[in-house]
Motif scaffolding. Structure first.
Motif, PDB file in Angstrom:
ATOM      1  N   TRP A 164      12.813   5.517   1.939  1.00 24.52           N
ATOM      2  CA  TRP A 164      12.872   4.379   2.844  1.00 24.52           C
ATOM      3  C   TRP A 164      12.507   4.780   4.268  1.00 24.52           C
ATOM      4  O   TRP A 164      11.774   4.068   4.960  1.00 24.52           O
ATOM      5  CB  TRP A 164      14.265   3.758   2.790  1.00 24.52           C
ATOM      6  CG  TRP A 164      14.356   2.449   3.501  1.00 24.52           C
ATOM      7  CD1 TRP A 164      15.188   2.133   4.532  1.00 24.52           C
ATOM      8  CD2 TRP A 164      13.593   1.270   3.251  1.00 24.52           C
ATOM      9  NE1 TRP A 164      14.995   0.834   4.932  1.00 24.52           N
ATOM     10  CE2 TRP A 164      14.015   0.287   4.153  1.00 24.52           C
ATOM     11  CE3 TRP A 164      12.589   0.958   2.336  1.00 24.52           C
ATOM     12  CZ2 TRP A 164      13.472  -0.994   4.185  1.00 24.52           C
ATOM     13  CZ3 TRP A 164      12.038  -0.311   2.359  1.00 24.52           C
ATOM     14  CH2 TRP A 164      12.484  -1.268   3.279  1.00 24.52           C
ATOM     15  N   ASP A 165      13.014   5.912   4.728  1.00 23.38           N
ATOM     16  CA  ASP A 165      12.669   6.390   6.068  1.00 23.38           C
ATOM     17  C   ASP A 165      11.165   6.571   6.194  1.00 23.38           C
ATOM     18  O   ASP A 165      10.564   6.244   7.227  1.00 23.38           O
ATOM     19  CB  ASP A 165      13.376   7.713   6.379  1.00 23.38           C
ATOM     20  CG  ASP A 165      14.868   7.528   6.622  1.00 23.38           C
ATOM     21  OD1 ASP A 165      15.312   6.375   6.811  1.00 23.38           O
ATOM     22  OD2 ASP A 165      15.599   8.543   6.616  1.00 23.38           O
ATOM     23  N   HIS A 166      10.548   7.097   5.132  1.00 21.40           N
ATOM     24  CA  HIS A 166       9.105   7.321   5.164  1.00 21.40           C
ATOM     25  C   HIS A 166       8.358   5.993   5.240  1.00 21.40           C
ATOM     26  O   HIS A 166       7.394   5.853   5.990  1.00 21.40           O
ATOM     27  CB  HIS A 166       8.667   8.112   3.932  1.00 21.40           C
ATOM     28  CG  HIS A 166       7.324   8.742   4.068  1.00 21.40           C
ATOM     29  ND1 HIS A 166       6.147   8.048   3.902  1.00 21.40           N
ATOM     30  CD2 HIS A 166       6.961  10.007   4.376  1.00 21.40           C
ATOM     31  CE1 HIS A 166       5.123   8.851   4.086  1.00 21.40           C
ATOM     32  NE2 HIS A 166       5.585  10.060   4.377  1.00 21.40           N
ATOM     33  N   ALA A 167       8.813   5.004   4.464  1.00 22.51           N
ATOM     34  CA  ALA A 167       8.162   3.688   4.491  1.00 22.51           C
ATOM     35  C   ALA A 167       8.287   3.038   5.859  1.00 22.51           C
ATOM     36  O   ALA A 167       7.342   2.414   6.353  1.00 22.51           O
ATOM     37  CB  ALA A 167       8.761   2.788   3.416  1.00 22.51           C
ATOM     38  N   VAL A 168       9.447   3.192   6.491  1.00 28.62           N
ATOM     39  CA  VAL A 168       9.669   2.608   7.816  1.00 28.62           C
ATOM     40  C   VAL A 168       8.840   3.333   8.871  1.00 28.62           C
ATOM     41  O   VAL A 168       8.250   2.702   9.759  1.00 28.62           O
ATOM     42  CB  VAL A 168      11.174   2.659   8.177  1.00 28.62           C
ATOM     43  CG1 VAL A 168      11.404   2.298   9.644  1.00 28.62           C
ATOM     44  CG2 VAL A 168      11.966   1.705   7.274  1.00 28.62           C
ATOM     45  N   ASP A 169       8.774   4.661   8.763  1.00 31.12           N
ATOM     46  CA  ASP A 169       8.067   5.452   9.774  1.00 31.12           C
ATOM     47  C   ASP A 169       6.549   5.382   9.633  1.00 31.12           C
ATOM     48  O   ASP A 169       5.824   5.477  10.626  1.00 31.12           O
ATOM     49  CB  ASP A 169       8.507   6.925   9.693  1.00 31.12           C
ATOM     50  CG  ASP A 169       9.952   7.131  10.120  1.00 31.12           C
ATOM     51  OD1 ASP A 169      10.509   6.238  10.781  1.00 31.12           O
ATOM     52  OD2 ASP A 169      10.528   8.187   9.769  1.00 31.12           O
ATOM     53  N   GLU A 170       6.048   5.258   8.400  1.00 30.18           N
ATOM     54  CA  GLU A 170       4.603   5.292   8.180  1.00 30.18           C
ATOM     55  C   GLU A 170       4.166   4.126   7.278  1.00 30.18           C
ATOM     56  O   GLU A 170       3.671   4.331   6.168  1.00 30.18           O
ATOM     57  CB  GLU A 170       4.199   6.626   7.559  1.00 30.18           C
ATOM     58  CG  GLU A 170       4.577   7.825   8.421  1.00 30.18           C
ATOM     59  CD  GLU A 170       3.560   8.930   8.346  1.00 30.18           C
ATOM     60  OE1 GLU A 170       2.349   8.649   8.481  1.00 30.18           O
ATOM     61  OE2 GLU A 170       3.975  10.071   8.145  1.00 30.18           O
TER      62      GLU A 170
END
Length: 200
Positions: free
Chosen positions: A94-100
């Motif tokens: 989820w962090d990756h989807a939000v960040d990139e």
């Protein structure tokens, strides 16, 4: 005289440009010339590295798989406690989807296109297989540690992968909202609850 470019860096530069264009225009809107212009290289270099658009897009899918999954695989490696696997694994994805979000937009665009575009199907299937294998490996570790699944092994893996896909699509469509965060937290609890200790 300018220093020669490192071949590996130039190839990565081209793939980064292709990812950005797929995220912006979809795979059908990507051309070899457009990628060359965005990467700041001669179009002949694209033909040298990838032969044609199909080869370029297949390499783009592979690059996306590396960038989307490598960090998550490292984050959950060695874990066999369901609550930790769900918290850390979902959190990392989820962090990756939000960040990139552009990376995930490009991936979902190519994933959808692969259903009707045979030249993309093999590359996308390889990334999907790696994604499922990552989830299955963690599930196998939990089973080896004495946990049991309420659902079948395959259904559990499918549920995890499908919910991440769905939540990522919701993020790209409507942005991050309190309701989406609440839904993700609830899904994490539901998935963790499907992996239980056997009765004594």
């Amino acid at each position: 005289m300018p220093a020669p470019r490192a071949p590996g860096r130039t190839r990565t530069q081209i793939l980064d440009a292709a990812i950005a264009l797929v995220a912006e225009r979809g795979h059908a809107g990507v051309t070899m010339q457009g990628v060359a212009d965005a990467a700041g290289v001669d179009k002949a270099l694209l033909h040298y590295y990838f032969t044609n658009k199909a080869g370029l897009l297949a390499a783009t899918v592979d690059q996306l798989g590396q960038r989307l999954l490598t960090g998550v695989e490292a984050a959950v490696a060695g874990l066999d406690d369901p609550s930790l696997v769900v918290e850390i694994g979902y959190g990392a994805l989820w962090d990756h989807a939000v960040d990139e979000p552009a990376l995930h937009a490009a991936w979902l665009s190519l994933y959808a296109a692969s259903i009707t575009t045979p030249e993309l199907a093999e590359a996308v299937a390889a990334v999907r297989a790696r994604y499922r294998a990552m989830v299955a490996t963690r599930l196998d570790a939990m089973l080896a540690a004495g946990w049991q699944t309420v659902l079948s092994h395959g259904a559990t893996v499918t549920m995890v992968v499908a919910t991440i896909d769905g939540f990522t699509l919701a993020l790209l469509d409507g942005g991050r909202t309190a309701e989406l965060d609440e839904a993700i937290a609830a899904m994490q609890r539901m998935i963790a609850a499907l992996i239980v200790r056997p009765a004594p």
